[in-house]
Design a protein around this motif. Sequence first.
Motif, PDB file in Angstrom:
ATOM      1  N   LEU A  44       1.037  -1.298   0.095  1.00 50.83           N
ATOM      2  CA  LEU A  44      -0.117  -0.006  -0.130  1.00 50.83           C
ATOM      3  C   LEU A  44       0.672   1.059   0.022  1.00 50.83           C
ATOM      4  O   LEU A  44       0.404   2.050  -0.698  1.00 50.83           O
ATOM      5  N   GLU A  45       2.014   1.251   0.814  1.00 52.07           N
ATOM      6  CA  GLU A  45       2.933   2.326   0.834  1.00 52.07           C
ATOM      7  C   GLU A  45       3.637   2.533  -0.383  1.00 52.07           C
ATOM      8  O   GLU A  45       3.730   3.454  -0.940  1.00 52.07           O
ATOM      9  N   LEU A  46       4.094   1.533  -0.991  1.00 48.29           N
ATOM     10  CA  LEU A  46       4.648   1.505  -2.231  1.00 48.29           C
ATOM     11  C   LEU A  46       3.601   1.987  -3.300  1.00 48.29           C
ATOM     12  O   LEU A  46       4.067   2.788  -4.294  1.00 48.29           O
ATOM     13  N   TYR A  47       2.426   1.576  -3.333  1.00 49.19           N
ATOM     14  CA  TYR A  47       1.428   1.996  -4.281  1.00 49.19           C
ATOM     15  C   TYR A  47       1.421   3.599  -4.323  1.00 49.19           C
ATOM     16  O   TYR A  47       1.194   4.304  -5.111  1.00 49.19           O
ATOM     17  N   GLU A  48       1.382   3.983  -3.130  1.00 48.38           N
ATOM     18  CA  GLU A  48       0.959   5.256  -2.825  1.00 48.38           C
ATOM     19  C   GLU A  48       2.281   6.228  -3.453  1.00 48.38           C
ATOM     20  O   GLU A  48       2.304   7.382  -4.042  1.00 48.38           O
ATOM     21  N   MET A  55       4.179   6.768 -11.545  1.00 48.21           N
ATOM     22  CA  MET A  55       4.884   5.556 -12.027  1.00 48.21           C
ATOM     23  C   MET A  55       3.956   4.313 -11.675  1.00 48.21           C
ATOM     24  O   MET A  55       3.048   4.465 -10.758  1.00 48.21           O
ATOM     25  N   GLU A  56       4.013   3.284 -12.333  1.00 45.04           N
ATOM     26  CA  GLU A  56       3.403   1.985 -12.313  1.00 45.04           C
ATOM     27  C   GLU A  56       4.091   1.454 -10.889  1.00 45.04           C
ATOM     28  O   GLU A  56       5.208   1.708 -10.808  1.00 45.04           O
ATOM     29  N   TYR A  60       8.261   1.299 -10.273  1.00 44.93           N
ATOM     30  CA  TYR A  60       8.682   1.917  -9.081  1.00 44.93           C
ATOM     31  C   TYR A  60       9.312   0.893  -8.003  1.00 44.93           C
ATOM     32  O   TYR A  60      10.637   1.195  -7.518  1.00 44.93           O
ATOM     33  N   TYR A  61       9.140  -0.338  -8.121  1.00 43.67           N
ATOM     34  CA  TYR A  61       9.539  -1.568  -7.143  1.00 43.67           C
ATOM     35  C   TYR A  61      10.842  -1.603  -7.826  1.00 43.67           C
ATOM     36  O   TYR A  61      12.137  -1.851  -7.276  1.00 43.67           O
ATOM     37  N   LEU A  62      11.203  -1.840  -9.101  1.00 41.60           N
ATOM     38  CA  LEU A  62      12.448  -2.086  -9.932  1.00 41.60           C
ATOM     39  C   LEU A  62      13.350  -1.124  -9.701  1.00 41.60           C
ATOM     40  O   LEU A  62      14.234  -1.439  -9.615  1.00 41.60           O
TER      41      LEU A  62
END
Length: 334
Positions: A44-48, A55-56, A60-62
Amino acid sequence: MGLFRVAVRFTLVLVLVAFLVGTGVKAGLEQQARNELLDYPDYLELYENATRLGMEPGDYYLKYIAPKKHPELVTPTVVVGFDALISSLAPPKDEMWRKIEHRHFAISRREAFLRTFIFLLVSEIVLVLLSVVVAFWALRSQRVAGILSIFSRVISGIPVWWLGVVFILLVIYSALPDDILISPGPGAGLLTILKAMILPVLTVVLMSFWRLAVEFYMLLRREILSPYVSYKRAVGLSENRILVSVFKAISVPALSVWFSHLIEVEGMVIVVDYLFRLGGLGQMIASSFSGAMAETFYFIPSLFAFPLLVFIVLNLIISISIEFIKPKLDPRVG
């Protein structure tokens, strides 16, 4: 200058292979990172954060999180590939990848290398001897020279695996013993391996010696027509002594012809090794790719990189050896 050219060629090949291997490694790690995203605890924090930057979540994770666990993702591709080549000399340190590798290819690196080396060595010995004999035979018979020329053109258009398939079908549907086609497993003895290599060696030899024989024949014929050969005949030297001197004179260009042909034979050996399941480097390369669908497709860098490294080093050693041998054989030196 010869050694300098070898060094430049080796460096260029190594960089190109490292780039290709590195591209595969990074692509696999990227897919692995995307799979890890599904189980990421702070999604959830990553998505925000990704939404705030436009970014998708996967991108963002990559870019910001995955490199902490997989630093190869932000390492230059050539460096990643070079590290993969060097590390392929031993089984992967990661237990998961080691199990995956063993499941797809259970034969050790040393044994796979020895099988391929024996296969290549036996094939080359038979190839060179047969090519030299036929080339000398063609010098004495125009009919043989014509047949050699025709077959070299016809055979060059046929893939090497075709004859291998013919041999396999011949064994299956004939009275020949089926155990000729039994693939030697891990730890197989030398006699078992040599027995399994009878048809593979015949496949490589019968599909590749024609062009080498033609090249040797053309070198011999060109030298035979030289003025010094006519002079030696005029002074009464025997044909055998003349042929020996001719063979020495063409030894340097013959080495170059043989080396270029050897590179082609190495490719044939890889294909035939996989076709007959000999457990060598060809089967190792094939085992590095697995899966019927994109979702289950595996690329095992350690199995793919090791055969490439072996052939690069082998060709480098042969190239350097030829550069040292050439001055000793060249009649113009000394």
